[in-house]
Design an enzyme around this catalytic site. Structure first.
Site, PDB file in Angstrom:
ATOM      1  N   ASP A  38       0.822  -1.214   0.000  1.00  0.00           N
ATOM      2  CA  ASP A  38       0.000   0.000   0.000  1.00  0.00           C
ATOM      3  C   ASP A  38       0.856   1.264   0.000  1.00  0.00           C
ATOM      4  O   ASP A  38       1.984   1.267   0.480  1.00  0.00           O
ATOM      5  CB  ASP A  38      -0.921  -0.018   1.232  1.00  0.00           C
ATOM      6  CG  ASP A  38      -2.044   1.002   1.098  1.00  0.00           C
ATOM      7  OD1 ASP A  38      -2.484   1.265  -0.037  1.00  0.00           O
ATOM      8  OD2 ASP A  38      -2.471   1.552   2.129  1.00  0.00           O
ATOM      9  N   HIS A  55       2.319   2.933  -8.935  1.00  0.00           N
ATOM     10  CA  HIS A  55       2.149   1.503  -9.232  1.00  0.00           C
ATOM     11  C   HIS A  55       3.340   0.998 -10.043  1.00  0.00           C
ATOM     12  O   HIS A  55       3.828  -0.101  -9.828  1.00  0.00           O
ATOM     13  CB  HIS A  55       0.845   1.267 -10.002  1.00  0.00           C
ATOM     14  CG  HIS A  55      -0.391   1.713  -9.251  1.00  0.00           C
ATOM     15  ND1 HIS A  55      -0.578   1.435  -7.921  1.00  0.00           N
ATOM     16  CD2 HIS A  55      -1.493   2.409  -9.650  1.00  0.00           C
ATOM     17  CE1 HIS A  55      -1.739   1.945  -7.522  1.00  0.00           C
ATOM     18  NE2 HIS A  55      -2.313   2.552  -8.552  1.00  0.00           N
ATOM     19  N   LEU A 149       9.733 -21.059  -3.798  1.00  0.00           N
ATOM     20  CA  LEU A 149       8.790 -20.138  -3.140  1.00  0.00           C
ATOM     21  C   LEU A 149       7.472 -20.160  -3.902  1.00  0.00           C
ATOM     22  O   LEU A 149       7.460 -20.129  -5.131  1.00  0.00           O
ATOM     23  CB  LEU A 149       9.360 -18.705  -3.181  1.00  0.00           C
ATOM     24  CG  LEU A 149       8.457 -17.586  -2.666  1.00  0.00           C
ATOM     25  CD1 LEU A 149       8.551 -17.503  -1.136  1.00  0.00           C
ATOM     26  CD2 LEU A 149       8.834 -16.226  -3.248  1.00  0.00           C
TER      27      LEU A 149
HETATM   28  C1  IPE Z   1      -5.432  -2.719  -0.036  1.00  0.00           C
HETATM   29  O1  IPE Z   1      -5.106  -1.392  -0.217  1.00  0.00           O
HETATM   30  C2  IPE Z   1      -5.530  -3.425  -1.360  1.00  0.00           C
HETATM   31  C3  IPE Z   1      -4.274  -3.634  -2.069  1.00  0.00           C
HETATM   32  C4  IPE Z   1      -3.076  -3.311  -1.649  1.00  0.00           C
HETATM   33  C5  IPE Z   1      -4.414  -4.270  -3.347  1.00  0.00           C
HETATM   34  P1  IPE Z   1      -6.209  -0.261  -0.357  1.00  0.00           P
HETATM   35  O2  IPE Z   1      -5.486   1.001  -0.556  1.00  0.00           O
HETATM   36  O3  IPE Z   1      -7.201  -0.637  -1.411  1.00  0.00           O
HETATM   37  O4  IPE Z   1      -6.938  -0.331   1.056  1.00  0.00           O
HETATM   38  P2  IPE Z   1      -7.777   0.788   1.831  1.00  0.00           P
HETATM   39  O5  IPE Z   1      -8.790   1.318   0.862  1.00  0.00           O
HETATM   40  O6  IPE Z   1      -6.830   1.860   2.254  1.00  0.00           O
HETATM   41  O7  IPE Z   1      -8.367   0.082   2.996  1.00  0.00           O
HETATM   42  C1  IPE Z   2      -1.729   0.021  -3.313  1.00  0.00           C
HETATM   43  O1  IPE Z   2      -1.452   1.382  -3.370  1.00  0.00           O
HETATM   44  C2  IPE Z   2      -1.872  -0.611  -4.680  1.00  0.00           C
HETATM   45  C3  IPE Z   2      -3.232  -1.046  -5.014  1.00  0.00           C
HETATM   46  C4  IPE Z   2      -4.287  -0.931  -4.281  1.00  0.00           C
HETATM   47  C5  IPE Z   2      -3.371  -1.669  -6.303  1.00  0.00           C
HETATM   48  P1  IPE Z   2      -2.633   2.409  -3.434  1.00  0.00           P
HETATM   49  O2  IPE Z   2      -3.041   2.594  -4.860  1.00  0.00           O
HETATM   50  O3  IPE Z   2      -3.732   2.018  -2.521  1.00  0.00           O
HETATM   51  O4  IPE Z   2      -1.935   3.726  -2.928  1.00  0.00           O
HETATM   52  P2  IPE Z   2      -2.492   4.725  -1.824  1.00  0.00           P
HETATM   53  O5  IPE Z   2      -2.807   3.915  -0.605  1.00  0.00           O
HETATM   54  O6  IPE Z   2      -3.707   5.372  -2.415  1.00  0.00           O
HETATM   55  O7  IPE Z   2      -1.368   5.677  -1.609  1.00  0.00           O
HETATM   56 MG    MG Z   3      -4.109   2.347  -0.561  1.00  0.00          MG
END
Ligand code: IPE
Ligand code: IPE
Ligand code: MG
Length: 279
Positions: A38, A55, A149
């Site tokens: 995240d 990403h 793995l």
């Molecule tokens: C969790 O992250 C999902 C992934 C990393 C794929 P999110 O960014 O979607 O989660 P929330 O919305 O902060 O809970």
């Molecule tokens: C996690 O990073 C990746 C996915 C959910 C695919 P985010 O896209 O949630 O990035 P933030 O949390 O908004 O910074």
């Molecule tokens: Mg996020």
């Protein structure tokens, strides 16, 4: 093209500064690590870049963490790439994430094959782009013989959806007479999950500063140790993974049990398992 199962793999590339994993007793390395990758979007936006750039950089973090997991002896690594809730994002970001996931799988499968990594898709089919599903299935086929793995690519994955899907399949089997309702137990539910052979999560890591699990591997991480890092995923790397594993190695996992450090002859130190005392 199917993988050879020789058990002899190419060494993963070294850490960019040549750092090596901590030496830990084999029993203190978590068998299964799960990562909520995240903070990509916020990392990019804080640099004046579109979320999608976060990403993109996150792809190299993922490959570095996979390499670090192989080096330290983790056997199973689950990465949360797209949740069932991520469909709520803008159509442009969803479109990007689907296309990008397909590209990553296409670009990285050869390295994963060489490193001994077996790719395993974990998630639900409805809504997942067919081209993405086809790509992850291709990676699974190519790496099927690998044993260093297991990499669980959690794509269109949600913990509640997984449990609900399992419950529906169990109910259908009970209705069809293939299963007795009275026989349904925890092992039955495990058998109906997306990946029945997945071991329980030992260590769940979330980057990006949030302290929640966001519906990731709910059943499988019932007793996982949690580790939160404030670093956004694009700034995380294998040395951070190792740091989390060192923290894990010092945790006391009790699984509901307890040891009385000051045992008395009739107290909890005694060997027999008590029933309810008579009144
Ligand atoms: C969790 O992250 C999902 C992934 C990393 C794929 P999110 O960014 O979607 O989660 P929330 O919305 O902060 O809970
Ligand atoms: C996690 O990073 C990746 C996915 C959910 C695919 P985010 O896209 O949630 O990035 P933030 O949390 O908004 O910074
Ligand atoms: Mg996020």
């Amino acid at each position: 093209m199917a993988a050879k199962s020789t058990g002899v793999y190419e060494a993963v590339p070294l850490h960019r500064e040549g750092l090596t994993p901590p030496s830990l007793a084999p029993g203190s390395v978590p068998g299964h690590v799960a990562c909520v990758m995240d903070g990509n979007g916020r990392w990019a936006n804080s640099r004046g870049l579109p979320r999608t750039e976060g990403h993109r950089v996150g792809e190299s973090t993922m490959m570095d963490v996979i390499a670090g997991a192989v080096e330290v002896g983790v056997r199973e690594l689950s990465v949360y790439a797209f949740s069932t809730e991520n469909w709520r994002r803008s159509p442009a970001e969803v479109r990007f994430l689907m296309g990008f996931t397909r590209e990553v799988l296409r670009a990285q499968t050869d390295d994963l094959l060489a490193w001994g990594v077996r790719v395993n898709w974990v998630g639900r089919e409805p809504r997942l782009w067919r081209s993405v599903l086809a790509e992850v299935r291709r990676s699974e086929r190519i790496t099927a013989g690998n044993e260093a793995l297991v990499l669980n690519m959690c794509l269109n994955y949600g913990g509640r959806a997984e449990i609900a899907d399992a419950a529906r399949a169990i109910a259908a089997d009970v209705e069809a007479g293939r299963l007795k309702a009275s026989g349904v137990n925890e092992r039955t539910i495990q058998r109906y999950l997306y990946s029945p052979s997945m071991r329980d999560v030992d260590l769940m890591i979330r980057t990006g500063g949030e302290q929640r699990t966001s519906n990731f591997l709910m059943w499988e991480s019932a007793y996982a140790e949690l580790y939160f890092s404030d670093l956004p995923w694009p700034e995380f790397d294998r040395t951070q993974l190792w740091r989390a594993i060192e923290a894990y190695a010092h945790r006391d996992r009790r699984f509901g049990g307890a040891v009385d450090a000051v045992a008395t002859p009739s107290g909890p130190g005694s060997a027999s398992v008590p029933g309810e005392p008579a009144r």
